[in-house]
Structures are given as structure tokens and as C-alpha cells.
Design a protein around this motif. Structure first.
Motif, PDB file in Angstrom:
ATOM      1  N   ASP A  41      28.017 -34.428 -56.334  1.00  0.00           N
ATOM      2  CA  ASP A  41      28.990 -34.727 -57.391  1.00  0.00           C
ATOM      3  C   ASP A  41      30.043 -33.626 -57.471  1.00  0.00           C
ATOM      4  O   ASP A  41      31.247 -33.898 -57.587  1.00  0.00           O
ATOM      5  CB  ASP A  41      28.276 -34.873 -58.738  1.00  0.00           C
ATOM      6  N   ASP A  42      29.557 -32.371 -57.427  1.00  0.00           N
ATOM      7  CA  ASP A  42      30.488 -31.239 -57.475  1.00  0.00           C
ATOM      8  C   ASP A  42      31.406 -31.222 -56.248  1.00  0.00           C
ATOM      9  O   ASP A  42      32.602 -30.921 -56.351  1.00  0.00           O
ATOM     10  CB  ASP A  42      29.709 -29.927 -57.560  1.00  0.00           C
ATOM     11  N   LEU A  43      30.829 -31.548 -55.089  1.00  0.00           N
ATOM     12  CA  LEU A  43      31.624 -31.590 -53.851  1.00  0.00           C
ATOM     13  C   LEU A  43      32.714 -32.647 -53.948  1.00  0.00           C
ATOM     14  O   LEU A  43      33.866 -32.418 -53.559  1.00  0.00           O
ATOM     15  CB  LEU A  43      30.711 -31.868 -52.660  1.00  0.00           C
ATOM     16  N   SER A  44      32.364 -33.804 -54.475  1.00  0.00           N
ATOM     17  CA  SER A  44      33.330 -34.887 -54.626  1.00  0.00           C
ATOM     18  C   SER A  44      34.445 -34.492 -55.594  1.00  0.00           C
ATOM     19  O   SER A  44      35.618 -34.767 -55.350  1.00  0.00           O
ATOM     20  CB  SER A  44      32.617 -36.150 -55.118  1.00  0.00           C
ATOM     21  N   TYR A  45      34.064 -33.836 -56.668  1.00  0.00           N
ATOM     22  CA  TYR A  45      35.056 -33.393 -57.659  1.00  0.00           C
ATOM     23  C   TYR A  45      36.009 -32.374 -57.042  1.00  0.00           C
ATOM     24  O   TYR A  45      37.236 -32.461 -57.210  1.00  0.00           O
ATOM     25  CB  TYR A  45      34.336 -32.791 -58.863  1.00  0.00           C
ATOM     26  N   ALA A  46      35.435 -31.402 -56.308  1.00  0.00           N
ATOM     27  CA  ALA A  46      36.252 -30.371 -55.676  1.00  0.00           C
ATOM     28  C   ALA A  46      37.191 -30.972 -54.632  1.00  0.00           C
ATOM     29  O   ALA A  46      38.345 -30.557 -54.500  1.00  0.00           O
ATOM     30  CB  ALA A  46      35.352 -29.311 -55.042  1.00  0.00           C
ATOM     31  N   ALA A  47      36.680 -31.977 -53.882  1.00  0.00           N
ATOM     32  CA  ALA A  47      37.515 -32.621 -52.862  1.00  0.00           C
ATOM     33  C   ALA A  47      38.705 -33.350 -53.487  1.00  0.00           C
ATOM     34  O   ALA A  47      39.762 -33.472 -52.879  1.00  0.00           O
ATOM     35  CB  ALA A  47      36.668 -33.591 -52.045  1.00  0.00           C
ATOM     36  N   THR A  48      38.520 -33.823 -54.723  1.00  0.00           N
ATOM     37  CA  THR A  48      39.586 -34.549 -55.411  1.00  0.00           C
ATOM     38  C   THR A  48      40.635 -33.622 -56.017  1.00  0.00           C
ATOM     39  O   THR A  48      41.842 -33.853 -55.883  1.00  0.00           O
ATOM     40  CB  THR A  48      38.980 -35.444 -56.522  1.00  0.00           C
ATOM     41  N   PHE A  49      40.148 -32.549 -56.665  1.00  0.00           N
ATOM     42  CA  PHE A  49      41.063 -31.723 -57.447  1.00  0.00           C
ATOM     43  C   PHE A  49      41.425 -30.388 -56.790  1.00  0.00           C
ATOM     44  O   PHE A  49      42.437 -29.774 -57.158  1.00  0.00           O
ATOM     45  CB  PHE A  49      40.461 -31.459 -58.825  1.00  0.00           C
ATOM     46  N   TYR A  50      40.606 -29.924 -55.839  1.00  0.00           N
ATOM     47  CA  TYR A  50      40.902 -28.655 -55.163  1.00  0.00           C
ATOM     48  C   TYR A  50      40.768 -28.843 -53.651  1.00  0.00           C
ATOM     49  O   TYR A  50      39.926 -28.217 -53.000  1.00  0.00           O
ATOM     50  CB  TYR A  50      39.957 -27.546 -55.641  1.00  0.00           C
ATOM     51  N   PRO A  51      41.547 -29.731 -53.057  1.00  0.00           N
ATOM     52  CA  PRO A  51      41.336 -30.146 -51.663  1.00  0.00           C
ATOM     53  C   PRO A  51      41.516 -29.047 -50.617  1.00  0.00           C
ATOM     54  O   PRO A  51      40.982 -29.166 -49.532  1.00  0.00           O
ATOM     55  CB  PRO A  51      42.381 -31.257 -51.471  1.00  0.00           C
ATOM     56  N   ARG A  52      42.245 -27.979 -50.950  1.00  0.00           N
ATOM     57  CA  ARG A  52      42.477 -26.923 -49.959  1.00  0.00           C
ATOM     58  C   ARG A  52      41.884 -25.580 -50.402  1.00  0.00           C
ATOM     59  O   ARG A  52      42.315 -24.532 -49.951  1.00  0.00           O
ATOM     60  CB  ARG A  52      43.986 -26.770 -49.704  1.00  0.00           C
ATOM     61  N   SER A  53      40.879 -25.653 -51.240  1.00  0.00           N
ATOM     62  CA  SER A  53      40.342 -24.425 -51.821  1.00  0.00           C
ATOM     63  C   SER A  53      39.119 -23.911 -51.068  1.00  0.00           C
ATOM     64  O   SER A  53      38.462 -24.645 -50.322  1.00  0.00           O
ATOM     65  CB  SER A  53      39.949 -24.667 -53.283  1.00  0.00           C
ATOM     66  N   GLU A  54      38.809 -22.637 -51.277  1.00  0.00           N
ATOM     67  CA  GLU A  54      37.596 -22.043 -50.724  1.00  0.00           C
ATOM     68  C   GLU A  54      36.367 -22.627 -51.400  1.00  0.00           C
ATOM     69  O   GLU A  54      35.281 -22.681 -50.803  1.00  0.00           O
ATOM     70  CB  GLU A  54      37.633 -20.525 -50.901  1.00  0.00           C
ATOM     71  N   THR A  55      36.526 -23.055 -52.635  1.00  0.00           N
ATOM     72  CA  THR A  55      35.409 -23.682 -53.354  1.00  0.00           C
ATOM     73  C   THR A  55      34.934 -24.931 -52.630  1.00  0.00           C
ATOM     74  O   THR A  55      33.722 -25.169 -52.501  1.00  0.00           O
ATOM     75  CB  THR A  55      35.833 -24.053 -54.791  1.00  0.00           C
ATOM     76  N   LEU A  56      35.881 -25.736 -52.150  1.00  0.00           N
ATOM     77  CA  LEU A  56      35.525 -26.950 -51.417  1.00  0.00           C
ATOM     78  C   LEU A  56      34.770 -26.613 -50.136  1.00  0.00           C
ATOM     79  O   LEU A  56      33.755 -27.243 -49.812  1.00  0.00           O
ATOM     80  CB  LEU A  56      36.776 -27.759 -51.087  1.00  0.00           C
ATOM     81  N   VAL A  57      35.231 -25.614 -49.407  1.00  0.00           N
ATOM     82  CA  VAL A  57      34.553 -25.198 -48.170  1.00  0.00           C
ATOM     83  C   VAL A  57      33.152 -24.716 -48.472  1.00  0.00           C
ATOM     84  O   VAL A  57      32.183 -25.072 -47.777  1.00  0.00           O
ATOM     85  CB  VAL A  57      35.369 -24.086 -47.467  1.00  0.00           C
ATOM     86  N   TYR A  58      33.023 -23.914 -49.531  1.00  0.00           N
ATOM     87  CA  TYR A  58      31.714 -23.384 -49.933  1.00  0.00           C
ATOM     88  C   TYR A  58      30.741 -24.507 -50.281  1.00  0.00           C
ATOM     89  O   TYR A  58      29.594 -24.541 -49.817  1.00  0.00           O
ATOM     90  CB  TYR A  58      31.905 -22.446 -51.126  1.00  0.00           C
ATOM     91  N   LEU A  59      31.196 -25.461 -51.097  1.00  0.00           N
ATOM     92  CA  LEU A  59      30.331 -26.565 -51.514  1.00  0.00           C
ATOM     93  C   LEU A  59      29.963 -27.472 -50.343  1.00  0.00           C
ATOM     94  O   LEU A  59      28.837 -27.979 -50.257  1.00  0.00           O
ATOM     95  CB  LEU A  59      31.011 -27.380 -52.618  1.00  0.00           C
ATOM     96  N   ASN A  60      30.906 -27.684 -49.450  1.00  0.00           N
ATOM     97  CA  ASN A  60      30.637 -28.515 -48.274  1.00  0.00           C
ATOM     98  C   ASN A  60      29.540 -27.891 -47.410  1.00  0.00           C
ATOM     99  O   ASN A  60      28.600 -28.570 -46.982  1.00  0.00           O
ATOM    100  CB  ASN A  60      31.915 -28.695 -47.462  1.00  0.00           C
TER     101      ASN A  60
END
Length: 319
Positions: A41-60
Motif C-alpha cells: 500500500d505504501d509502495l503504491s502511494y509513493a509511486a503515485t505521489f513521489y514517482p521520482r523519489s528515493e522513498t519510492l526506490v527504498y520501498l520498492n
């Protein structure tokens, strides 16, 4: 929500996942599953709102590692094969039974279409079954042996040929699900129309009872298995169409894994159905009680193993 707030709210939860992975801790399966769902769920949220962030890479990366822990690195017990048929497969089928009912509905409606079309157009069977098959069957009917088609080949050759062909059709129905479920629906549509056409054709010649007592010796298990294969394909298609909170790729991977398990579970049924078709169906001289008994037992097995037993297991697991 700003990214920094999102990270602050969930960092403790992510830290627990990291600790679990780094220290290889043993966790209750339900808790592990909840962690995985929450992380997705968190990964999906990050992919939607922070698509180019380090947070998205970390969660992935974290999601991939947790996925591996659950599905790749888990130990396989010595009794895993037994457990699969005793518990895993019945519960898997039960949890995905809605796809079976979708597939079953498509198949039954298609069979009714085939029967109705044959009733209003005498040439429809030639379009669906082919001139060769219709002419051969008419000749067999005139010779007093309407289902002699099942006696033409050697028993073993027929068993192997029919079984391999049925498994091929089943996996084709399964794989066709990638076309957003419509591919599987089309396979079920074709087979349903053929069945309805075939049955009404014999009904026209007052041979419905004989055809049922003959073809459903093997057809009960065979047709059920094809419907299940179509249901497995629909599980794939729906995972693409309706990914929910998961990334579409991950949803597809989960749907494909589920569908593959579902369709693999009916391979033994195809083997039994192939045996019946090769070695038993040809004996149309068998007493009706024997032929009817095989059909009833096959149907009873399907109801018991695929519907009653999984329901019992599910109720038993509820505290």
C-alpha cells in the motif's frame, strides 16, 4: 501529504520490516502477510505521489526483499506434496471460487446458445462440428452404434492423445487470460457452444440419454477441468484489470501465480478423464447403472473436494 510527513508516519513500520529481514526473525504468517500488504500500500502511494523519489526506490527494494522471504526462501517440508492436495489447493480454489462461477456461467450460457442454434438451424452442427464428423455420426447412427467414434482408436493411443490435447486446451484457456479475461472467456464460449450443439444433435435423433450416459463417463471431469482452466485465466485477467492497491505488475505476478496453481491442480483430473475416455467410454454395452454410477461418483468427487471440503477447512480455521 508532503513526502517528509509520509516518511515520518511510516518509518517505524518500515524499520520493523528491515529488522525482520536483517535478523531473519520468525513471524506469525498472518502478521507477515499484513506487513506485506501494508508495505505494498505504501509502495503504491509513493509511486503515485513521489514517482521520482528515493522513498519510492527504498520501498520498492524493501517490498522485493519481503516478497522473497515469503515466497522464495520459505522452507519446503517433506510432506509439502501431501499438504498441497490436502489443504493448500482446496483453500486456494475456495478463495478464488468466484472466478469458477464466472467461467461456469459463461460455459453454461454458451452451451444453451449452441443448443438453441442447433434447434433453429439444422445445418448449425456442420458449421460447428464439421461435415466429416456429422456425416460419420449419421452413418454410425444408421448402423445402430451412434457413439462408435470412441471405439476407433487403440485404447492407449486414445488415452495419451486425448489427455495431452485436453491439457493443451486447458493451458491455452489459462494463458489466454492475459487478454484481460476475454481470451479465457472466448475459449469457454467455443467449447460451450460445441457441447450444446453436440447434445442437441443427439437429442434430435432421440439419443440424448445414450449420449449422456456415454460421453459424461469422461466428460464430467473433463468439462469441469476446462471450466477451472478458464477460471484460472480469469484470475490473471482480473489481476491486470483490477490491481487494487498493488502496482499493476506485482498484481499480475500474483494473479499469474494463483492462476497457475489453480490450473495445475486439475491435471490429475485430465489424466483420469483421459483414462475413462480411452478405456471405458468405448464400452457402450456396459449396463446403464455402471455408466451412470461412474458419472455420479465423478460428480460427487467434484462437489466434495472442490466445494464442501474447502468450506469445511475454511470454517475450521476460523477461531
Amino acid at each position: 501529504m508532503k513526502e517528509v510527513v509520509f516518511v515520518k508516519r511510516n518509518s517505524e513500520k518500515w524499520g520493523q520490516v528491515e529488522k525482520l529481514l536483517n535478523e531473519n526473525l520468525q513471524v506469525n504468517p498472518d502478521e507477515l502477510y499484513n506487513m506485506y500488504v501494508g508495505l505494498n500500500d505504501d509502495l503504491s502511494y509513493a509511486a503515485t505521489f513521489y514517482p521520482r523519489s528515493e522513498t519510492l526506490v527504498y520501498l520498492n527494494n524493501l517490498t522485493i526483499l519481503l516478497h522473497q522471504k515469503i515466497y522464495i526462501n520459505k522452507k519446503v517440508s517433506r510432506n509439502r506434496f501431501v499438504e498441497f492436495w490436502k489443504t493448500d489447493y482446496p483453500l486456494l480454489f475456495w478463495e478464488n471460487r468466484k472466478y469458477f462461477w464466472y467461467a461456469f456461467t459463461v460455459f453454461i450460457v454458451s452451451a444453451l446458445i449452441g443448443a438453441f442454434s442447433t434447434a433453429v438451424d439444422v445445418d448449425f452442427p456442420r458449421l460447428i462440428l464439421g461435415d466429416h464428423y456429422v456425416n460419420m455420426t449419421l452413418e454410425n447412427i444408421s448402423n445402430g452404434d451412434p457413439l462408435a467414434v470412441y471405439k476407433q482408436a487403440n485404447e492407449m493411443n486414445m488415452f495419451l492423445g486425448i489427455t495431452i490435447n485436453n491439457i493443451r486446451v486447458a493451458f491455452f484457456a489459462f494463458v489466454a487470460g492475459v487478454f484481460f479475461s476475454f481470451g479465457s472467456g472466448y475459449i469457454l464460449l467455443r467449447n460451450g457452444i460445441m457441447l450444446g450443439c453436440f447434445q442437441y444433435f443427439f437429442y434430435d435423433y432421440n439419443l440424448l440419454r445414450e449420449s449422456v450416459l456415454t460421453i459424461y463417463i469422461h466428460g464430467t471431469l473433463e468439462l469441469f477441468s476446462i471450466i477451472v482452466a478458464g477460471a484460472a485465466g480469469m484470475a490473471i485477467g482480473n489481476s491486470i484489470l483490477f490491481p487494487g492497491t498493488l502496482p499493476r505488475t506485482l498484481s499480475f505476478q500474483k494473479g499469474a501465480a494463483t492462476g497457475l496453481k489453480i490450473v495445475s491442480g486439475v491435471i490429475p483430473l485430465f489424466l483420469v478423464a483421459g483414462f475413462f475416455e480411452g478405456f471405458v467410454t468405448r464400452h457402450t454395452e456396459l449396463p446403464d447403472v455402471v455408466r451412470g454410477g461412474i458419472i455420479v461418483l465423478s460428480l460427487a468427487f467434484i462437489i466434495a473436494y472442490f466445494f464442501l471440503y474447502p468450506k469445511y477447512l475454511k470454517q475450521k480455521s476460523i477461531p
